[in-house]
Design an enzyme around this catalytic site. Structure first.
Site, short mmCIF file in Angstrom:
data_model
loop_
_atom_site.label_atom_id
_atom_site.label_comp_id
_atom_site.label_asym_id
_atom_site.label_seq_id
_atom_site.Cartn_x
_atom_site.Cartn_y
_atom_site.Cartn_z
CE LYS A 157 48.75 31.22 62.14
NZ LYS A 157 48.98 32.17 63.24
CB SER A 197 51.55 30.41 65.56
OG SER A 197 50.66 31.45 65.25
CB SER A 202 51.40 34.43 65.68
OG SER A 202 51.47 33.61 66.81
#
Ligand code: ZN
Lengths: 475, 495
Positions: free
Chosen positions: A69, A144, A168
């Site tokens: 990420k 996210s 997330s």
């Protein structure tokens, strides 16, 4: 080479061919991608794989590619956090989890798309545009950590790292039909992970199966002196993978099946609970009266911490810098140009919640609610071993469907954020489909009881086939 | 007699001190030894606040803070708690400062000073730990600056902010407090007050028990006294003219010696404090007994012991204990078996006086040598040896050198560039005290050769005696003791 491979299969393939060949194959898939999952593809990935081939490596992930990420610092690769404000910033250091991965021999494929500073549940707030859900390219992958979930679901990486502040990791895992773990707060070092809300977030793994989650946890978890909130533990995650849940007591908190839940989601989760029952577990309903305040408390705490965390993006030392006639003007313009709408909204709300005159009314009250939510979990988990609930009340929605309505969007976190408030561990595993879209079952455990969580998830996987289903669009 | 405080002055201080004797910064491993380093060379991702970095509390900072708290006779918190103070400024890399808020490490302490009317107690409200921001360097003068450079070497330096009660009743008391406070910190070996930026003071002052005004960021003890003197005069004049004192923050202009308004209370900033989520509370209750054991003898105790042990005056003891390095130097000299009273006079009166005259600050002591640097130019350095002082005190006690010659020796060492012992200097300069018969001979000669002066003196002209003494000194090349010479002449002429 098969498109979807478990870590064990990847390792087998490396043995048969080479790390270079495996990495090259993933890079080729990424090159043809239709999902906008990667923000940056590493130009060092092949080199890294070649080096492992040439020099050999006895780490548990020798030559195994992974996606990261874009808020987890990898030295030498941009770390944009889905924001324009970090344009041009390249961290000079590795996050703790990256050090661990590199030491284990992993090959970093690249950095994955995310909501700006992890603020969102859809990747739509990313400066780089939304990622697509591999199960329906017109839909969001969740967020996210949407990029990480999407590339795993699409077979563009065997597994990935995300971060989970209020859901997330678990939300995109549920939406993309993969497995995602939010570890107990303190289980994994946050050093090098750009903070959204420090007291809530953890780095978490995403994979196509529970075993690979455990493999990754064995590499990244553990104490790090650079993160004062990390805790020493001797947990061996892969040892927890036992196909046996006899005598397991499951609690079903009815508050997690609230108004607005999709009937197919409700049914799939109950089917899963009955599956456990058929395997020898028992279940009972538990009540958690303060859960209804969790979402509000979560957002106030997260935004307050975020407003402070994001103050360092002032154009002075790194990233974007706008022109201004003096320093303050430069800072204002940089932040006006660099931050997206949702980030600005949360900075303003967080600043407001901490301001004199409102601090007690909002921030302090949110902290009190947090304590109550924790107590609800303590009480419930004293009677049962694990809690089970839907990860999200609904499946993935269409790109653009909710972005104009932040309040509805915030509701995506309603079932996941209470776990962050309480600092517990929780996993999302695929448990069904509705109109071809995956549904996630959330399994919640006591702090540092990842072994029970993983064992239950593993047993479910061994006795169902949801995790073997692949998205049709990109197959 | 009790001090009446005619203007109703109340002064409270907020003092920031850098724990610059610690090896590493507050939350990272960077060295604190940056004072002679190029800008931004003592930095790392943590003290630059790069995204993703986290603070790790340096335990030594907490230990030092507890030490300070115990020395101030304060209460020590059971655990550490940190907050974020949020504001934007270019020297603040994270956009917030990690500090302590409602649970400081130290509360309710005190410092006893020599006040306007004898011993006076100044209460310590609290002392807390926080990190220092970086430093802004203006290109050119502040007024005509073409730009600002930022040096983050200072960023993350450990600070202790101490807040006193408004217990000081005059600028002199404020200065005395600061001297004493600094002295205590140096005894604890956590602080070197000579380093640039080591101590910064904000002073709150009111007259006639009225509204208080804050004067910010004064960098020297003298500056505090001057700022307060000006500010009290200003406030008295505002009141005299029928005006009202407004609660405000003022800046002290060192050059002009005046205070200038910066902002009023209404514009006060909102720092939006909240608990630092990246630092866990650290239980320190159990550390306290151990730290107490390591606490050194503090200035007041040392002073009392000096009076008792060495039989010296309170004034000498006060002066010798005003600097830990000077006290240690004095004790080392005494340990060599010299007369402690004579050593006290030569160390406290002459030696210290000559240092002050030269603007030299004591900056080091290693057990054998005490070192100094010039107050304005740290490049100007010199030192004095325990053995040198011992030798000098012995020579003087034995009557081998006159007091004038001994002073000359001290001056020569302080002004010299090469290392010399007192006897070397005495020999080179011919400073040995003349033998008694040599003086007697010179006296006889002076009387014989200056009949006119002798007549004048006997006729009542006192001045002529000085002339005769001068002649004796000339004949002995200054080695005679002037007092002895005078006595001998008078004695000779009276017979
Ligand atoms: Zn540093």
């Amino acid at each position: 080479m098969a498109k979807w491979m478990s870590v064990a299969q990847v390792k087998e393939k490396i043995k048969e061919s080479s790390a270079e060949e495996v990495t090259a194959r993933y890079l080729e898939l990424i090159g043809k991608s239709k999902i906008n999952g990667y923000v940056t593809v590493s130009d060092k990935a092949l080199e890294q794989a070649k080096k492992i081939d040439a020099e050999g490596h006895d780490g548990p992930l020798a030559g195994v590619p992974i996606a990261i990420k874009d808020n987890i610092s990898v030295a030498g690769l941009p770390n944009s956090c889905g924001s324009k404000i970090l344009e041009g910033y390249i961290p000079p250091f590795n996050a703790h989890v990256i050090e661990k991965l590199l030491a284990a021999g992993a090959v970093i494929l690249g950095k994955t798309n995310m909501d700006e500073f992890a603020m969102g549940s859809s990747t739509e707030t990313s400066h780089f545009g939304p990622s697509a859900n591999p199960w329906d390219l017109e839909r969001i992958p969740g967020g996210s950590s949407g990029g990480s979930a999407a590339v795993v679901a699409a077979g563009e990486a065997p597994f990935a790292l995300g971060s989970d502040t209020g859901g997330s990791v678990r939300c995109p895992a549920a939406f993309c039909g993969v497995v995602g773990l939010k570890p107990t707060h303190g289980a994994v070092s946050r050093y090098g992970v750009v903070a959204y809300a420090n007291s809530l977030e953890q780095v978490g793994p995403l994979a196509n199966n529970v075993e690979d989650i455990a493999v990754l946890m064995d590499v990244i978890a553990g104490y790090d002196r650079r993160d004062s909130t990390s805790i020493e533990s001797k947990t061996e995650y892969q040892k927890a993978l036992v196909d046996d849940i006899k005598d397991l007591k499951i609690g079903v908190p009815k508050e997690f099946f609230g108004e607005g839940i999709h009937p197919d989601v409700e049914k799939a989760v109950w089917d899963a609970i009955h599956k456990y029952e058929s395997l020898g577990a028992s279940w009972e309903e538990v009540s958690m009266p303060n859960i209804k305040y969790a979402l509000a408390s979560y957002y106030i705490i997260a935004m307050s911490e975020a407003a402070s965390n994001l103050a360092r993006f002032d154009g002075t030392r790194h990233g974007l810098r706008a022109n201004g006639e003096n320093w303050h003007a430069m800072v204002s313009k940089t932040r006006a140009e660099g931050f997206g709408t949702e980030t600005k909204r949360r900075i303003l709300l967080g600043t407001y919640a901490l301001s004199a005159g409102y601090h007690d009314k909002y921030y302090l009250k949110a902290l009190k609610v947090r304590t109550l939510v924790k107590q609800d979990f303590d009480k419930a988990l004293s009677k049962v071993n694990l809690l089970m609930a839907p990860t999200t009340p609904n499946p993935a929605f269409k790109i653009g469907e909710k972005i104009e309505d932040p309040l509805t969007l915030y509701l995506s976190d309603v079932n996941t954020c209470p776990i962050n408030l309480a600092g517990l561990s929780s996993i999302s595993v695929p448990c069904g489909f509705t109109d071809g879209l995956p549904i996630g079952l959330q399994i919640i455990g006591k702090p540092f009881d990842e072994p029970s969580v993983l064992r239950a998830a593993y047993t479910f996987e061994q006795n169902t086939d949801y995790h073997t289903k692949r998205p049709p669009e990109v197959a | 007699m009790a001090y009446e405080n005619p203007d109703g002055v109340k002064i409270g201080l907020e003092i920031h001190i850098q724990l610059n004797k610690l090896k590493t910064k507050m939350f990272c491993g960077c060295s604190t030894d940056y004072h002679n380093a190029a800008p931004n060379t003592h930095t790392c991702p943590i003290c630059l606040g790069l995204p993703g970095t986290l603070p790790v509390l340096n335990k030594k900072v907490v230990e030092a803070a507890i030490k300070v708290g115990l020395a101030l006779e304060g209460e020590i918190a059971e655990e550490t708690q940190f907050h974020r103070k949020n504001y934007f400024y270019p020297d603040l890399p994270k956009g917030f400062q990690i500090t302590q808020y409602d649970y400081p490490i130290v509360s309710n302490g005190k410092v006893v000073i020599e006040g306007e009317d004898g011993e006076h107690v100044v209460g310590i409200t609290r002392a807390h730990m926080e990190e220092d921001p970086g430093k802004l360097v203006h290109i050119g003068s502040i007024e005509k600056s073409k730009g600002v450079l930022i040096d983050y070497n200072r960023s993350g330096m450990p600070l202790i902010e101490t807040v006193t009660e408004p217990d000081m009743r005059s600028p002199k008391e404020a200065r005395r407090f600061l001297d004493k406070f600094r002295n205590i910190l140096e005894y604890l070996d956590v602080f070197d007050g000579n380093l640039e930026g080591a101590m910064r003071v904000d002073a709150n002052v009111s007259v006639h028990w009225g509204t208080r005004v804050e004067v910010k960021n004064i960098s020297s003890h003298k500056g505090v006294e001057r700022a307060l003197l000006y500010e009290i005069m200003r406030q008295k004049n505002v009141i005299r003219r029928g005006g009202k004192i407004v609660q405000e923050t003022r800046h002290f202009d060192e050059g002009r010696g005046v205070t200038i308004s910066m902002r009023t209370k209404e514009e006060a900033e909102d720092y939006r404090y909240f608990r630092e989520p990246d630092l866990m509370p650290m239980r320190v209750r159990d550390w306290i007994p151990k730290i107490k054991e390591t606490l050194p003898e503090l200035p007041d105790a040392k002073r009392a012991r000096f009076i008792e042990q060495y039989g010296i005056t309170d004034m000498h003891a006060r002066s010798l204990t005003s600097k830990i390095m000077l006290a240690d130097f004095y004790e080392a000299v005494c340990a060599k078996g010299v007369d402690p009273k004579v050593a006290a006079t030569w160390t406290a009166d002459v030696f210290l006086g000559e240092l002050n005259y030269r603007d030299l600050l004591i900056s080091s002591y290693d057990g054998g040598t005490i070192g100094f640097i010039h107050a304005k130019d740290p490049e100007v350095k010199n030192s004095f040896k325990v053995l040198g002082m011992t030798e000098l005190v012995n020579l003087f006690s034995e009557g081998k050198v006159s007091d004038r010659a001994a002073v000359e020796v001290i001056r020569t060492i302080l002004d010299g560039t090469e290392e010399k012992t007192p006897s070397q200097i005495i020999k080179e300069k011919g400073l040995f005290k003349a033998e008694d018969d040599l003086v007697t001979k010179a006296v006889a000669e002076a009387i014989a050769e200056n009949a006119a002066a002798v007549q004048d003196y006997l006729g009542g002209t006192e001045k002529s005696l000085n002339f005769l003494v001068g002649q004796v000194m000339k004949k002995t090349k200054g080695t005679a003791d002037a007092k002895t010479a005078r006595e001998l002449i008078v004695k000779e002429l009276k017979e």
